[in-house]
Design a protein around this motif. Structure first.
Motif, PDB file in Angstrom:
ATOM      1  N   VAL A 357       0.831  -1.208   0.000  1.00 55.73           N
ATOM      2  CA  VAL A 357       0.000   0.000   0.000  1.00 55.73           C
ATOM      3  C   VAL A 357       0.863   1.255   0.000  1.00 55.73           C
ATOM      4  O   VAL A 357       0.535   2.251  -0.644  1.00 55.73           O
ATOM      5  CB  VAL A 357      -0.939  -0.005   1.233  1.00 55.73           C
ATOM      6  N   THR A 358       2.003   1.215   0.732  1.00 56.73           N
ATOM      7  CA  THR A 358       2.852   2.400   0.877  1.00 56.73           C
ATOM      8  C   THR A 358       4.270   2.077   0.450  1.00 56.73           C
ATOM      9  O   THR A 358       4.858   1.081   0.897  1.00 56.73           O
ATOM     10  CB  THR A 358       2.869   2.866   2.347  1.00 56.73           C
ATOM     11  N   LEU A 359       4.845   2.927  -0.420  1.00 58.68           N
ATOM     12  CA  LEU A 359       6.233   2.791  -0.855  1.00 58.68           C
ATOM     13  C   LEU A 359       6.899   4.159  -0.766  1.00 58.68           C
ATOM     14  O   LEU A 359       6.510   5.088  -1.465  1.00 58.68           O
ATOM     15  CB  LEU A 359       6.290   2.256  -2.294  1.00 58.68           C
ATOM     16  N   ASP A 360       7.906   4.257   0.109  1.00 59.16           N
ATOM     17  CA  ASP A 360       8.597   5.534   0.321  1.00 59.16           C
ATOM     18  C   ASP A 360       9.980   5.457  -0.310  1.00 59.16           C
ATOM     19  O   ASP A 360      10.840   4.700   0.138  1.00 59.16           O
ATOM     20  CB  ASP A 360       8.708   5.821   1.824  1.00 59.16           C
ATOM     21  N   LEU A 361      10.187   6.262  -1.362  1.00 59.39           N
ATOM     22  CA  LEU A 361      11.457   6.258  -2.088  1.00 59.39           C
ATOM     23  C   LEU A 361      12.085   7.644  -2.120  1.00 59.39           C
ATOM     24  O   LEU A 361      12.929   7.918  -2.990  1.00 59.39           O
ATOM     25  CB  LEU A 361      11.223   5.767  -3.529  1.00 59.39           C
ATOM     26  N   ALA A 383      -3.174  -1.670  -5.938  1.00 57.54           N
ATOM     27  CA  ALA A 383      -3.103  -1.755  -4.477  1.00 57.54           C
ATOM     28  C   ALA A 383      -2.415  -0.543  -3.859  1.00 57.54           C
ATOM     29  O   ALA A 383      -2.802  -0.056  -2.793  1.00 57.54           O
ATOM     30  CB  ALA A 383      -2.368  -3.033  -4.050  1.00 57.54           C
ATOM     31  N   LEU A 384      -1.367  -0.022  -4.522  1.00 56.97           N
ATOM     32  CA  LEU A 384      -0.579   1.069  -3.952  1.00 56.97           C
ATOM     33  C   LEU A 384      -1.407   2.347  -3.848  1.00 56.97           C
ATOM     34  O   LEU A 384      -2.035   2.766  -4.814  1.00 56.97           O
ATOM     35  CB  LEU A 384       0.657   1.326  -4.820  1.00 56.97           C
ATOM     36  N   THR A 385      -1.389   2.944  -2.667  1.00 51.78           N
ATOM     37  CA  THR A 385      -2.131   4.206  -2.479  1.00 51.78           C
ATOM     38  C   THR A 385      -1.226   5.361  -2.088  1.00 51.78           C
ATOM     39  O   THR A 385      -1.663   6.506  -2.114  1.00 51.78           O
ATOM     40  CB  THR A 385      -3.200   4.044  -1.381  1.00 51.78           C
ATOM     41  N   ASP A 386       0.029   5.081  -1.709  1.00 50.56           N
ATOM     42  CA  ASP A 386       0.913   6.154  -1.229  1.00 50.56           C
ATOM     43  C   ASP A 386       2.318   5.917  -1.766  1.00 50.56           C
ATOM     44  O   ASP A 386       2.983   4.955  -1.394  1.00 50.56           O
ATOM     45  CB  ASP A 386       0.920   6.173   0.302  1.00 50.56           C
ATOM     46  N   LEU A 387       2.776   6.791  -2.642  1.00 47.20           N
ATOM     47  CA  LEU A 387       4.109   6.691  -3.232  1.00 47.20           C
ATOM     48  C   LEU A 387       4.834   8.013  -3.031  1.00 47.20           C
ATOM     49  O   LEU A 387       4.362   9.055  -3.471  1.00 47.20           O
ATOM     50  CB  LEU A 387       4.000   6.362  -4.738  1.00 47.20           C
ATOM     51  N   ASP A 388       6.005   7.973  -2.373  1.00 50.07           N
ATOM     52  CA  ASP A 388       6.766   9.190  -2.082  1.00 50.07           C
ATOM     53  C   ASP A 388       8.048   9.190  -2.894  1.00 50.07           C
ATOM     54  O   ASP A 388       8.910   8.330  -2.722  1.00 50.07           O
ATOM     55  CB  ASP A 388       7.089   9.269  -0.586  1.00 50.07           C
ATOM     56  N   LEU A 389       8.168  10.157  -3.802  1.00 50.82           N
ATOM     57  CA  LEU A 389       9.349  10.294  -4.652  1.00 50.82           C
ATOM     58  C   LEU A 389       9.984  11.671  -4.514  1.00 50.82           C
ATOM     59  O   LEU A 389      10.697  12.128  -5.421  1.00 50.82           O
ATOM     60  CB  LEU A 389       8.968  10.038  -6.113  1.00 50.82           C
ATOM     61  N   THR A 390       9.768  12.332  -3.401  1.00 54.75           N
ATOM     62  CA  THR A 390      10.332  13.672  -3.215  1.00 54.75           C
ATOM     63  C   THR A 390      11.852  13.603  -3.105  1.00 54.75           C
ATOM     64  O   THR A 390      12.426  12.592  -2.731  1.00 54.75           O
ATOM     65  CB  THR A 390       9.770  14.343  -1.956  1.00 54.75           C
ATOM     66  N   THR A 411      -7.485   4.563  -7.172  1.00 56.53           N
ATOM     67  CA  THR A 411      -7.040   4.060  -5.865  1.00 56.53           C
ATOM     68  C   THR A 411      -5.833   4.812  -5.329  1.00 56.53           C
ATOM     69  O   THR A 411      -5.660   4.932  -4.126  1.00 56.53           O
ATOM     70  CB  THR A 411      -6.679   2.569  -5.960  1.00 56.53           C
ATOM     71  N   LEU A 412      -4.963   5.328  -6.192  1.00 55.69           N
ATOM     72  CA  LEU A 412      -3.773   6.027  -5.722  1.00 55.69           C
ATOM     73  C   LEU A 412      -4.174   7.401  -5.209  1.00 55.69           C
ATOM     74  O   LEU A 412      -4.684   8.225  -5.964  1.00 55.69           O
ATOM     75  CB  LEU A 412      -2.756   6.158  -6.864  1.00 55.69           C
ATOM     76  N   THR A 413      -3.947   7.635  -3.940  1.00 51.83           N
ATOM     77  CA  THR A 413      -4.404   8.879  -3.338  1.00 51.83           C
ATOM     78  C   THR A 413      -3.290   9.901  -3.193  1.00 51.83           C
ATOM     79  O   THR A 413      -3.547  11.096  -3.155  1.00 51.83           O
ATOM     80  CB  THR A 413      -4.998   8.615  -1.945  1.00 51.83           C
ATOM     81  N   THR A 414      -2.014   9.470  -3.076  1.00 49.57           N
ATOM     82  CA  THR A 414      -0.923  10.407  -2.843  1.00 49.57           C
ATOM     83  C   THR A 414       0.308  10.011  -3.646  1.00 49.57           C
ATOM     84  O   THR A 414       0.770   8.881  -3.561  1.00 49.57           O
ATOM     85  CB  THR A 414      -0.527  10.448  -1.348  1.00 49.57           C
ATOM     86  N   VAL A 415       0.817  10.954  -4.458  1.00 47.11           N
ATOM     87  CA  VAL A 415       2.129  10.811  -5.089  1.00 47.11           C
ATOM     88  C   VAL A 415       2.878  12.114  -4.848  1.00 47.11           C
ATOM     89  O   VAL A 415       2.455  13.167  -5.327  1.00 47.11           O
ATOM     90  CB  VAL A 415       2.025  10.544  -6.611  1.00 47.11           C
ATOM     91  N   ASN A 416       3.967  12.031  -4.078  1.00 45.98           N
ATOM     92  CA  ASN A 416       4.804  13.203  -3.829  1.00 45.98           C
ATOM     93  C   ASN A 416       6.011  13.145  -4.747  1.00 45.98           C
ATOM     94  O   ASN A 416       6.774  12.184  -4.721  1.00 45.98           O
ATOM     95  CB  ASN A 416       5.267  13.227  -2.380  1.00 45.98           C
ATOM     96  N   ILE A 417       6.182  14.192  -5.581  1.00 45.41           N
ATOM     97  CA  ILE A 417       7.242  14.147  -6.596  1.00 45.41           C
ATOM     98  C   ILE A 417       8.251  15.268  -6.412  1.00 45.41           C
ATOM     99  O   ILE A 417       9.441  15.036  -6.280  1.00 45.41           O
ATOM    100  CB  ILE A 417       6.640  14.208  -8.017  1.00 45.41           C
ATOM    101  N   HIS A 418       7.830  16.517  -6.446  1.00 44.54           N
ATOM    102  CA  HIS A 418       8.721  17.673  -6.452  1.00 44.54           C
ATOM    103  C   HIS A 418       9.725  17.528  -7.594  1.00 44.54           C
ATOM    104  O   HIS A 418      10.897  17.280  -7.385  1.00 44.54           O
ATOM    105  CB  HIS A 418       9.491  17.799  -5.121  1.00 44.54           C
TER     106      HIS A 418
END
Length: 422
Positions: A357-361, A383-390, A411-418
């Motif tokens: 569900v959550t992958l922090d990169l 399935a993934l809903t939270d992906l952090d790529l900042t 389904t994906l609610t948050t993608v942090n990119i910057h």
């Protein structure tokens, strides 16, 4: 005066006595005469400073230690523990029989040898010894050759149950020799290797033999140079071993709380759902070892590897786990160096995985090619809903692909990119 007092005593059942001077057989004979009239049934006798009489080296060990045999034969004796002198003739050829009335007869050699040459003499004596149970060689400067010599003795000796080799500068090669000996040894129950310089290679060799050795129940590896791969190998070996074995890994190259976390997660009867190993200097080899362990784990839900040294190969190993793992819901890889290649491997896994569900990169030096691969994976992963790529190196094209993927799924609610500016 002491022996006179002991002769008159009627309530002394247990006696622990050390001849802390250069005693001889006359001291043993006098003690035997008193013990014969006493109520003592449990005796610990330290005769490390026993001095042989002039010319006694020409006599056999059984004759030289006849007074000791007569103490063992006393009918009131039930348990006898003898700390014997550093006499290799005694070790190799003094084999008194345990009388039927003696429930337990223990022989111990206290620490005190010096160097590999003396270890070789001792090893030769151990090959024919049938009485010594405990051997304490802490701080004996054994190094590699001494450890190898003793390992050769362990392949033949069948009475030693406890061996302490702490503080002897034993490195991986010495540990490998001991591991090889443990494949055939069936008497040793405790092995102490604390305060040496054993690393992952030695630890992995010991782990392999722990999978099949059913006699050893305690191994002390405190204060060595073991890192994550070696620690995990030993912990997993303990889960495979058919007997209950304890392995002490405190004060190695992982912080003690990290070692405890590994035991709770991968050790026997583990039920831990969260494993945090942040700032533990875990590199690709460590991540690969961790991935190997995760293949058989079904309880872990959250794995946090924040601020380590994991590169693309480590990320690829963890990605392979995600392809088959059906329990993990959160993976934290922030502040590593997986790069675009590592991100691409994880993207391939996300096309198959249906539980994460959550992958922090964030902060992983991931470029646009990695972002494009992740965006493609998001088109099929639900399935993934939270992906952090900042704080990566993602340019506009990678950011745009991720944005388009986000718009295309509900389904994906948050993608942090910057995204990085062109």
């Amino acid at each position: 005066m002491f022996l006179d007092a002991l002769a008159k005593a009627r309530l002394v059942n247990e006696l622990d006595i050390t001849f802390d001077w250069k005693c001889d057989k006359r001291d043993l004979e006098a003690l035997r005469d008193v013990l014969a009239k006493s109520t003592v049934s449990i005796l610990r006798l330290d005769i490390r400073k026993l001095r042989s009489s002039f010319g006694s080296k020409l006599l056999s060990a059984s004759i030289r230690y006849a007074a000791l045999t007569r103490i063992i034969d006393l009918p009131n004796m039930k348990l006898i523990h003898i700390v014997q002198p550093k006499d290799y003739d005694m070790i190799s050829s003094f084999h008194p029989k345990k009388p039927a009335h003696v429930r337990r007869l223990l022989f111990e050699l206290g620490h005190g040898i010096s160097g590999p040459r003396e270890a070789g003499d001792l090893a030769r004596a151990l090959k024919t010894n049938s009485t010594l149970v405990t051997l304490d060689l802490r701080g004996s400067c054994l190094s590699h050759s001494g450890a190898v010599a003793l390992a050769g003795a362990l392949k033949i000796n069948s009475t030693l149950t406890s061996l302490n080799l702490g503080n002897n500068s034993i490195a991986d090669s010495g540990a490998q020799a001991l591991a090889e000996a443990l494949r055939s040894n069936s008497s040793l129950t405790s092995l102490y290797l604390q305060s040496n310089v054993i690393g992952d290679i030695g630890a992995q060799a010991l782990a392999e033999v722990l999978k099949i050795n059913i006699t050893l129940i305690h191994m002390d590896l405190k204060t060595n140079k073991i890192e994550l791969p070696g620690a995990l190998a030993l912990i997993l070996a303990a889960t495979i071993n058919p007997t209950s074995i304890s392995v002490d890994l405190m004060d190695n190259c992982l912080r003690n709380d990290r070692v405890r976390a590994l035991w709770e997660t991968f050790g026997p009867h583990s039920t831990a759902s969260v494993l945090t190993l942040m700032d533990s200097s875990i590199n690709d080899n460590g991540a690969q070892a961790l991935a190997e362990a995760l293949k058989t784990n079904s309880s872990l839900l959250n794995l946090n590897l924040y601020d380590n040294l994991i590169g693309s190969e480590g990320a690829r190993a963890l990605a392979d786990v995600l392809k088959t793992n059906s329990t993990m819901i959160a993976l934290g890889l922030e502040y590593n160096s997986i790069g675009s290649n590592g991100a691409q491997a994880l993207a391939e896994a996300l096309k198959i995985n249906s539980t994460l569900v959550t992958l922090d990169l964030h902060n992983n030096s991931i470029g646009s090619s990695g972002a494009l691969a992740l965006a493609e994976a998001l088109n099929t992963n639900s399935a993934l809903t939270d992906l952090d790529l900042t704080h990566n190196l993602i340019a506009f094209d990678g950011a745009q692909a991720l944005t388009d993927a986000l718009k295309a799924r509900s389904t994906l609610t948050t993608v942090n990119i910057h995204p990085q500016r062109a």
